[in-house]
Design a protein around this motif. Structure first.
Motif, PDB file in Angstrom:
ATOM      1  N   ALA A  85       0.837  -1.200   0.000  1.00  0.00           N
ATOM      2  CA  ALA A  85       0.000   0.000   0.000  1.00  0.00           C
ATOM      3  C   ALA A  85       0.871   1.249   0.000  1.00  0.00           C
ATOM      4  N   GLY A  86       1.960   1.196   0.783  1.00  0.00           N
ATOM      5  CA  GLY A  86       2.843   2.353   0.880  1.00  0.00           C
ATOM      6  C   GLY A  86       3.372   2.780  -0.472  1.00  0.00           C
ATOM      7  N   LEU A  87       3.798   1.813  -1.270  1.00  0.00           N
ATOM      8  CA  LEU A  87       4.281   2.153  -2.610  1.00  0.00           C
ATOM      9  C   LEU A  87       3.126   2.426  -3.566  1.00  0.00           C
ATOM     10  N   ALA A  88       2.098   1.580  -3.504  1.00  0.00           N
ATOM     11  CA  ALA A  88       1.091   1.571  -4.575  1.00  0.00           C
ATOM     12  C   ALA A  88       0.037   2.676  -4.453  1.00  0.00           C
ATOM     13  N   PHE A  89      -0.408   2.992  -3.252  1.00  0.00           N
ATOM     14  CA  PHE A  89      -1.570   3.877  -3.123  1.00  0.00           C
ATOM     15  C   PHE A  89      -1.399   5.237  -3.814  1.00  0.00           C
ATOM     16  N   PRO A  90      -0.236   5.892  -3.659  1.00  0.00           N
ATOM     17  CA  PRO A  90      -0.113   7.171  -4.370  1.00  0.00           C
ATOM     18  C   PRO A  90      -0.242   7.009  -5.892  1.00  0.00           C
ATOM     19  N   PHE A  91       0.204   5.862  -6.430  1.00  0.00           N
ATOM     20  CA  PHE A  91       0.070   5.632  -7.872  1.00  0.00           C
ATOM     21  C   PHE A  91      -1.342   5.172  -8.237  1.00  0.00           C
ATOM     22  N   LEU A  92      -2.019   4.560  -7.275  1.00  0.00           N
ATOM     23  CA  LEU A  92      -3.373   4.052  -7.519  1.00  0.00           C
ATOM     24  C   LEU A  92      -4.345   5.203  -7.809  1.00  0.00           C
ATOM     25  N   ARG A  93      -4.086   6.365  -7.178  1.00  0.00           N
ATOM     26  CA  ARG A  93      -4.820   7.588  -7.517  1.00  0.00           C
ATOM     27  C   ARG A  93      -4.921   7.766  -9.024  1.00  0.00           C
ATOM     28  N   ARG A  94      -3.757   7.545  -9.692  1.00  0.00           N
ATOM     29  CA  ARG A  94      -3.698   7.790 -11.136  1.00  0.00           C
ATOM     30  C   ARG A  94      -4.593   6.823 -11.881  1.00  0.00           C
ATOM     31  N   LYS A  95      -4.609   5.567 -11.401  1.00  0.00           N
ATOM     32  CA  LYS A  95      -5.451   4.568 -12.076  1.00  0.00           C
ATOM     33  C   LYS A  95      -6.925   4.942 -11.884  1.00  0.00           C
ATOM     34  N   ILE A  96      -7.260   5.336 -10.668  1.00  0.00           N
ATOM     35  CA  ILE A  96      -8.648   5.754 -10.396  1.00  0.00           C
ATOM     36  C   ILE A  96      -9.021   6.927 -11.301  1.00  0.00           C
ATOM     37  N   ALA A  97      -8.023   7.787 -11.582  1.00  0.00           N
ATOM     38  CA  ALA A  97      -8.262   8.943 -12.460  1.00  0.00           C
ATOM     39  C   ALA A  97      -8.207   8.566 -13.938  1.00  0.00           C
ATOM     40  N   GLY A  98      -7.987   7.273 -14.246  1.00  0.00           N
ATOM     41  CA  GLY A  98      -8.088   6.832 -15.628  1.00  0.00           C
ATOM     42  C   GLY A  98      -6.797   6.401 -16.290  1.00  0.00           C
ATOM     43  N   GLN A  99      -5.662   6.573 -15.611  1.00  0.00           N
ATOM     44  CA  GLN A  99      -4.381   6.190 -16.226  1.00  0.00           C
ATOM     45  C   GLN A  99      -4.260   4.661 -16.304  1.00  0.00           C
ATOM     46  N   ASP A 100      -3.565   4.180 -17.333  1.00  0.00           N
ATOM     47  CA  ASP A 100      -3.442   2.738 -17.553  1.00  0.00           C
ATOM     48  C   ASP A 100      -2.230   2.188 -16.798  1.00  0.00           C
ATOM     49  N   ILE A 101      -2.431   1.768 -15.570  1.00  0.00           N
ATOM     50  CA  ILE A 101      -1.362   1.174 -14.760  1.00  0.00           C
ATOM     51  C   ILE A 101      -1.889  -0.115 -14.155  1.00  0.00           C
ATOM     52  N   ARG A 102      -1.050  -1.165 -14.164  1.00  0.00           N
ATOM     53  CA  ARG A 102      -1.442  -2.402 -13.500  1.00  0.00           C
ATOM     54  C   ARG A 102      -0.825  -2.460 -12.106  1.00  0.00           C
ATOM     55  N   PHE A 103      -1.574  -3.029 -11.179  1.00  0.00           N
ATOM     56  CA  PHE A 103      -1.088  -3.183  -9.814  1.00  0.00           C
ATOM     57  C   PHE A 103      -1.087  -4.666  -9.457  1.00  0.00           C
ATOM     58  N   VAL A 104       0.097  -5.209  -9.154  1.00  0.00           N
ATOM     59  CA  VAL A 104       0.244  -6.638  -8.903  1.00  0.00           C
ATOM     60  C   VAL A 104       0.726  -6.857  -7.463  1.00  0.00           C
ATOM     61  N   ALA A 105      -0.061  -7.598  -6.700  1.00  0.00           N
ATOM     62  CA  ALA A 105       0.255  -7.872  -5.295  1.00  0.00           C
ATOM     63  C   ALA A 105       0.608  -9.345  -5.137  1.00  0.00           C
ATOM     64  N   SER A 106       1.812  -9.607  -4.627  1.00  0.00           N
ATOM     65  CA  SER A 106       2.365 -10.962  -4.628  1.00  0.00           C
ATOM     66  C   SER A 106       2.368 -11.561  -3.220  1.00  0.00           C
ATOM     67  N   GLU A 107       1.805 -12.774  -3.103  1.00  0.00           N
ATOM     68  CA  GLU A 107       1.742 -13.441  -1.801  1.00  0.00           C
ATOM     69  C   GLU A 107       2.237 -14.879  -1.949  1.00  0.00           C
ATOM     70  N   PRO A 108       2.539 -15.572  -0.833  1.00  0.00           N
ATOM     71  CA  PRO A 108       2.998 -16.959  -0.933  1.00  0.00           C
ATOM     72  C   PRO A 108       1.830 -17.935  -1.138  1.00  0.00           C
ATOM     73  N   CYS A 109       2.071 -18.985  -1.905  1.00  0.00           N
ATOM     74  CA  CYS A 109       1.040 -20.003  -2.147  1.00  0.00           C
ATOM     75  C   CYS A 109       0.563 -20.656  -0.851  1.00  0.00           C
ATOM     76  N   CYS A 110       1.422 -20.671   0.163  1.00  0.00           N
ATOM     77  CA  CYS A 110       1.022 -21.369   1.382  1.00  0.00           C
ATOM     78  C   CYS A 110       0.249 -20.460   2.344  1.00  0.00           C
ATOM     79  N   CYS A 111       0.087 -19.190   1.976  1.00  0.00           N
ATOM     80  CA  CYS A 111      -0.771 -18.308   2.758  1.00  0.00           C
ATOM     81  C   CYS A 111      -1.525 -17.402   1.778  1.00  0.00           C
ATOM     82  N   PRO A 112      -2.416 -18.008   0.985  1.00  0.00           N
ATOM     83  CA  PRO A 112      -2.997 -17.336  -0.180  1.00  0.00           C
ATOM     84  C   PRO A 112      -4.223 -16.489   0.162  1.00  0.00           C
TER      85      PRO A 112
END
Lengths: 451, 451
Positions: free
Chosen positions: A270-297
């Motif tokens: 969230a710390g890295l992504a949220f300020p950039f997520l504003r841009r996506k909400i405003a219509g910019q084409d950015i993908r946001f990928v959140a990576s977690e372990p398979c053993c705690c999915p």
């Protein structure tokens, strides 16, 4: 030659934190009282947090001023560098441009002190004498101990037992900064005794350790509780990562097409992504990928439901992606990613389709970490390796398609205290694990029915 | 607020290294052949070093250009920050201004890779396949493994046995970067077998490990030897520390009155101090304080004599402060400061009265490290703690006299791989030790009589 690392000067450090909730198209479902099931108010949280943090937790404001003493403490290691991963790009033969925000240079070695110093400051200001918390891999506990040493507070940490055993160096760090550490579950609390009575060999979990820390804080008039992830005010404090990265990407003359991070409770991402997520909400084409372990999915196989933040149901009910509060993940080395729940703000963004969850196995993440260390130098934390794995996959896609995408990921922490895990990886003693679907379903079936 | 950390941009990184020998008022006594006792020439060193490094070793030139590929590798973590120790100043209530050059942010966590990347580059350029070296605490071995991974060389490290056992994390770091590690003394070399025959429980020493590494390199046509301190070319590569610090002190609008560092073989101290030592030679009033442990008092209780660099007399004889090549210091935790000899250039500067040696006990250094961690955040390496102890003593003197001196010291590395030593310190298991004068005299009595 062009610059590998992009720095900001201290006076370019952001002066305000950013609150995504002001821009999300849907309101966050309110947290509910664990007893009554009714939405909680500030007074319900007063026994565990100071009012200033409760106000931030519930704030609808887009921006919050960062007090000067916090900025001065952050200046010990911030602004953190934005680094172009030229060595990794070359090794991958990718046309993609890969950048990472390097949060590993804080004294405890991760992003965690961004909120630890803020929480220590506000608690000190409120006259609190000591902070009680829990820690998984030890990143958070060591960060809070560090922050408490700066603001002259006592610090008491319940550390998940399996990590307490696996990561003696994190425990030692807490001692160096004057913190006291107890393996959890412990005999010190009702919650701990209850768990140990049922299973004396319980390896512990974040959920259990939270129960113990909350209980200990509530029973001590001079103490408050402190949480290292999940909550809105924690995510708020972490947005300094993304706000700095925005300025640095601008200096680099670039702009991310994909923003990647590993996710445990959600705060570094969230710390890295949220300020950039504003841009996506405003219509910019950015993908946001959140990576977690398979053993705690949590995100990829959990459900978006009201659940407790802890195992023994002491905390408010929050709406989030969850595997169920009774879920106890296996003792993998990415200890910071072993949490049954997920920050409500990150969860809502996933539900709204703004963030894509992905899950990776432990071995492919260590492979990625090894390549990163050989090409970029720094040895990643096993948690961070999940972000690197995701970044490599995106960069390899670019190699296939020829697309020159700009990939930005959060290098949440170094792995110098995790070298025991690397030893096991090199010795071939680590294996992959998918959490059984049946067990997840059982844990989720226990959840209260709330809509 | 004024800046706590002063950064340089990548294009402000020095483009040349500085050679103090061009400015010292006396010439360095020549190294002598171990067999003939005659001054050695480049050809004598050719079996162990590439010609480019031999040229630097013997160069009288004041400046040496830094090749671009080395500057690119250094840019992974350089320029390093200059930090104002505001937290420490406040805790000490001193009118002194304390600055430290923070070398802890390199991937291996110390100043050592400054020369490791340079040596890896020149060896790669000369067609060498693998580098062989020794390491004490592991800082050097991990740095060379890191540098070799960047330049695609193999790396073989003989690690002093007591450190190999005490510091498993440093060993693991070498593995992550693809290095192979052997505890020394070992059965792999003549030198090792000879030592083990005399004492099967020998804890090892840097002198022994050097013997093994040199022997292994000489016997392998595709290998060269690499040394992490002492030699002129190593000190040359480290001067990037002081050259950056000069620029940064200027930005801070300040100038050091006292330049402090810890000293094992001398390279981190020379790296910071030599560029400033020019000024003293030119008449400026600056004090230079070199800090070593009481249990390995090379500068303060050794003699300025011709001696071998290693235990089994394989290396050239060099004129230096020495405790005698048969000296085996106790297994203290500041493993990087356990060397019987001293860089010839540092030794000559001491003999000329340009540098003042001081010696401190282990416990007072851990006290200093604990205070530093509580006030400045970063946990220091036990070696670095000797520099901090010296800086604190100078700052306390200023508190007594009211003098507003400017103190600059080298923060040579972090202590995250040394947390086991901190555990022992907190458990009260560490004690102080002065090396017996009689033993030192016995070791020195064995030295060849050369003037």
């Amino acid at each position: 030659m062009s610059s590998k690392r992009i720095f900001l000067s201290e006076n370019e450090m952001p002066t305000k934190w950013y609150n995504l909730l002001a821009d999300l198209p849907e309101q966050l479902p309110p947290p509910l009282h664990p007893g009554t099931g009714q939405p909680i108010g500030p007074d319900d949280l007063a026994p565990i947090f100071p009012m200033s943090l409760i106000a931030q937790e519930m704030s609808p404001e887009r921006w919050t001023e960062i007090p000067d003493p916090i900025r001065e403490a952050l200046a010990i290691w911030r602004p953190s560098p934005l680094v172009r991963a030229t060595g990794l790009e070359k090794a991958l033969k990718t046309p993609a441009r890969i950048y990472y925000k390097d949060e590993s240079h804080s004294p405890p070695g991760s992003h965690k002190p961004n909120t630890a110093v803020a929480q220590a400051f506000y608690n000190k200001e409120a006259g609190v004498k000591r902070l009680v918390t829990e820690t998984g891999a030890g990143q958070w506990g060591s960060s809070l101990a560090f922050a408490c040493s700066l603001f002259d507070l006592e610090c008491k940490v319940y550390m998940v037992k399996v990590s307490y055993q696996q990561k003696p160096y994190r425990r030692s760090m807490m001692h160096v900064w004057g913190g006291s550490v107890t393996p959890s579950p412990s005999e010190e609390t009702e919650a701990g005794r209850q768990i140990l009575a049922a299973d004396p060999d319980c390896p512990g979990s974040l959920g259990i350790a939270i129960s113990e820390a909350v209980e200990a804080a509530v029973k001590d008039d001079e103490a408050k509780y402190s949480l290292g992830s999940v909550l809105n005010h924690v995510l708020l404090h972490q947005t300094i990562i993304g706000l700095e990265a925005e300025k640095q990407m601008k200096i680099a003359g670039d702009s991310p097409d994909i923003v990647i991070g590993c996710v445990g409770g959600g705060s570094n991402y969230a710390g890295l992504a949220f300020p950039f997520l504003r841009r996506k909400i405003a219509g910019q084409d950015i993908r946001f990928v959140a990576s977690e372990p398979c053993c705690c999915p949590t995100m990829s196989r959990g459900q978006y439901r009201y659940d407790f933040g802890d195992t023994t149901k002491l905390t408010p009910l929050i709406k989030m992606y969850t595997l169920g509060h009774s879920f106890i993940p296996p003792g993998i080395h990415a200890g910071g990613l072993r949490y049954h729940g997920m920050a409500p703000a990150v969860s809502l963004a996933i539900k709204l389709g703004l963030i894509e969850p992905v899950a990776y196995h432990q071995l492919e993440c260590f492979d990625a970490a090894k390549l990163f260390a050989a090409t970029e130098g720094t040895i990643p934390a096993p948690e961070t390796a999940h972000a690197i794995r995701a970044a490599i996959i995106e960069a390899e896609k670019c190699r296939e398609t020829g697309e020159e995408k700009c990939i930005l990921f959060n290098f949440s922490g170094h792995g110098i205290c995790d070298l025991g895990a690397y030893d096991k990886y090199f010795a071939g003693e680590l294996s992959d694990f998918d959490y059984p679907q049946k067990k997840i379903e059982e844990a989720i079936a226990e959840l209260p029915e709330i809509d």
